[in-house]
Each structure stands twice: as structure tokens, then as C-alpha cells.
Write a protein that holds these residues in place. Structure first.
Motif, PDB file in Angstrom:
ATOM      1  N   UNK A 109      68.523 -13.085 -39.782  1.00 49.06           N
ATOM      2  CA  UNK A 109      68.747 -12.575 -40.999  1.00 49.06           C
ATOM      3  C   UNK A 109      69.082 -11.129 -40.279  1.00 49.06           C
ATOM      4  N   UNK A 110      69.242 -10.546 -41.664  1.00 52.36           N
ATOM      5  CA  UNK A 110      70.032  -9.530 -41.753  1.00 52.36           C
ATOM      6  C   UNK A 110      68.595  -8.298 -42.564  1.00 52.36           C
ATOM      7  N   UNK A 111      68.197  -7.758 -42.470  1.00 46.40           N
ATOM      8  CA  UNK A 111      66.929  -7.238 -42.685  1.00 46.40           C
ATOM      9  C   UNK A 111      67.130  -6.902 -44.501  1.00 46.40           C
ATOM     10  N   UNK A 112      68.130  -6.905 -44.408  1.00 50.15           N
ATOM     11  CA  UNK A 112      68.332  -6.568 -46.377  1.00 50.15           C
ATOM     12  C   UNK A 112      68.946  -7.981 -46.940  1.00 50.15           C
ATOM     13  N   UNK A 113      68.564  -9.314 -46.588  1.00 49.90           N
ATOM     14  CA  UNK A 113      68.470 -10.028 -47.033  1.00 49.90           C
ATOM     15  C   UNK A 113      66.959 -10.764 -46.570  1.00 49.90           C
ATOM     16  N   UNK A 114      66.097 -10.336 -46.399  1.00 51.96           N
ATOM     17  CA  UNK A 114      65.099 -10.104 -47.005  1.00 51.96           C
ATOM     18  C   UNK A 114      64.995 -10.330 -47.951  1.00 51.96           C
ATOM     19  N   UNK A 115      63.536 -11.108 -48.503  1.00 49.54           N
ATOM     20  CA  UNK A 115      63.424 -11.501 -49.799  1.00 49.54           C
ATOM     21  C   UNK A 115      61.888 -11.063 -50.723  1.00 49.54           C
ATOM     22  N   UNK A 116      62.378 -10.398 -50.833  1.00 49.49           N
ATOM     23  CA  UNK A 116      61.780  -8.723 -51.240  1.00 49.49           C
ATOM     24  C   UNK A 116      60.828  -9.717 -52.264  1.00 49.49           C
TER      25      UNK A 116
END
Length: 273
Positions: A109-116
């Protein structure tokens, strides 16, 4: 009082949040063996009652309260029950916490796809789940001028550990909160109120099991990296936290406050070379 007596917790009332977890079980067992009266707080009633039975088999005194560390009213109700039963609170172990699967960033996963939203929940559970019980149960200690609070920190608060953003942020907050509370309680109330933290190394728990073990029980690449980065060359066993816990809660640690004690087989100290 001789040195061995100073390590005793006989007759002291200690609250353990997250007492239904794997580390919580080790904490409850150690407290019972040290002579404490224990209130086990958790959301799983069956496991909480199992912990009480464990204490009773060791000849100790305990009772369970089903409550949520994220709910201030729930914590205040638990405090009232403890005061009615035992009249006071001498110690608090903030063992509730852990990682949340949705807050863990997968290798692909890209870190910016992280589920905030999940990351925020992980921060809230580990940080607010420490602050709220401390503010509720710590007030009892402040009123009488004596007590000891133990928070659970992490290697993630001193070394960047990949994939667990929310957990990392929260544990940095726990370290800061530990120092702040230690200072404020001593300055405003009493030099007999102490706040410290334990930073466990890598221990296999329910929260990290999928990160550290494969379906067949073998270690994942991530677990092997932890082992390779530890001078003791192994993962920790929950029982190895017990001595540090009892020490920090006991009179033997009377001049220790605001500290984070690593129990990690040397992981945090080693450069890797």
C-alpha cells in the motif's frame, strides 16, 4: 522496612485496564503474587472473569468491571465501584491499547492510501485510552497524596517502526503524557505520587499476531527482522514484564518518576553493528 518488604504490594489496590489482554494477564498474575488487590477492567466479560479466577487460584483478591477506557462516564462508574468495595485506589496500570488492523499499512500500500479514520482510532485508543483512566483514577491518588501510575509505551516511541503510523503517534503521546503527569502530580500534590511507563520490546499478542506470524505459526519476515535487531535474538515473553511492573508500583521505586523503562532484550540500545 527491609528491601524485600519494599517490593511488596500487599494490601494495595491496583486497577488494571486492558486486563483481559495477553500482557494484561501477565500483569494481573504478577500483582496477585505481589499481594495486591486487583480490579480487572476490560470490555470482554468472560475474559475479565477468567482473570479474577486466576487471582483467586493464587490466593488473591480481585473483581472484574466491564467498562470502556474511551468512555469517561464508564471509568467514573468503575471508580465508584472500587471505592465502595475497597475504599481507595493505590495504583493504576494503563494496559488497554494495541494496534488496529485498519490502521496498519500493508507493504503493497502507498502510505497516502492509509485509512485516516482508522489511524485516528488507533491514536485515540492508545493515547486517550491512557489519559482518561489516569484523570479518573489518578484523582483518588491526588486526594490522598500517594499512588503509582504505570503507562504502556512502546519501541515505536523511540525508533521509527514501519507500517504502524497511528500506534507510533499515540505512543509518542504516551511518553509525553507520562513526563507531564509525573511532574504536575509531584509539584501540585505530593512527592509520593509517581507516574512511569514501561516500553515492552516485541511480544506476541492478539493485536500483532497477524503481523508477526504466518498461518502455520512460523515467523513472518517482519518478526524475523525484530529478532535480528534484538541482541537477545528472540521475542519477549509477557512474564518478563512482571518484575519491572511490580518494581515501579512498589515502594522500592519511591524516587523514580517520569521514566520510561525498556524491557526489550536490548533492541532500543543496539545499533545493529
Amino acid at each position: 522496612m527491609n528491601i524485600l518488604d519494599r517490593f511488596s504490594l500487599k494490601g494495595k489496590v491496583v486497577v488494571v485496564t486492558g486486563g483481559t489482554g495477553i500482557l494484561g494477564k501477565a500483569f494481573v498474575k504478577a500483582l496477585a503474587e505481589a499481594g495486591a488487590k486487583i480490579c480487572v477492567i476490560g470490555r470482554n466479560e468472560e475474559r475479565a472473569n477468567e482473570r479474577v479466577r486466576l487471582v483467586q487460584t493464587l490466593g488473591g483478591d480481585a473483581f472484574a468491571v466491564v467498562a470502556d477506557v474511551m468512555d469517561e462516564d464508564s471509568m467514573r462508574s468503575a471508580k465508584d465501584l472500587i471505592i465502595r468495595k475497597w475504599g481507595t485506589i493505590d495504583g493504576l496500570v494503563n494496559a488497554a491499547g494495541g494496534n488496529i488492523p485498519g490502521a496498519t499499512i500493508a507493504p503493497d500500500e502507498d502510505i497516502f492510501d492509509n485509512k485516516i479514520g482508522h489511524t485516528i482510532k488507533a491514536i485515540e485508543l492508545n493515547l486517550y485510552g491512557t489519559i482518561i483512566p489516569t484523570m479518573v483514577f489518578g484523582e483518588v491518588m491526588a486526594e490522598k497524596g500517594v499512588g503509582s501510575i504505570i503507562n504502556i509505551s512502546s519501541l515505536a516511541a523511540s525508533r521509527p517502526i514501519t507500517r504502524v503510523l497511528g500506534y507510533t503517534v499515540a505512543k509518542h503521546g504516551v511518553d509525553g503524557f507520562t513526563k507531564w503527569m509525573a511532574s504536575e502530580l509531584a509539584l501540585r500534590y505530593s512527592n509520593k505520587i509517581r507516574v512511569n511507563a514501561i516500553a515492552p520490546g516485541v511480544f506476541l499478542t492478539e493485536q500483532n499476531r497477524t503481523l508477526l506470524t504466518n498461518v502455520d505459526g512460523s515467523y513472518t519476515d517482519r518478526a524475523n527482522k525484530f529478532v535480528q535487531g534484538t541482541p537477545f535474538s528472540r521475542l519477549g515473553d509477557p512474564s518478563e514484564l512482571e518484575g519491572t511492573l511490580v518494581y515501579l508500583l512498589s515502594d522500592a521505586a519511591a524516587f523514580v518518576t517520569g521514566e520510561t523503562i525498556f524491557v526489550d532484550g536490548g533492541f532500543n540500545s543496539w545499533s545493529g553493528v
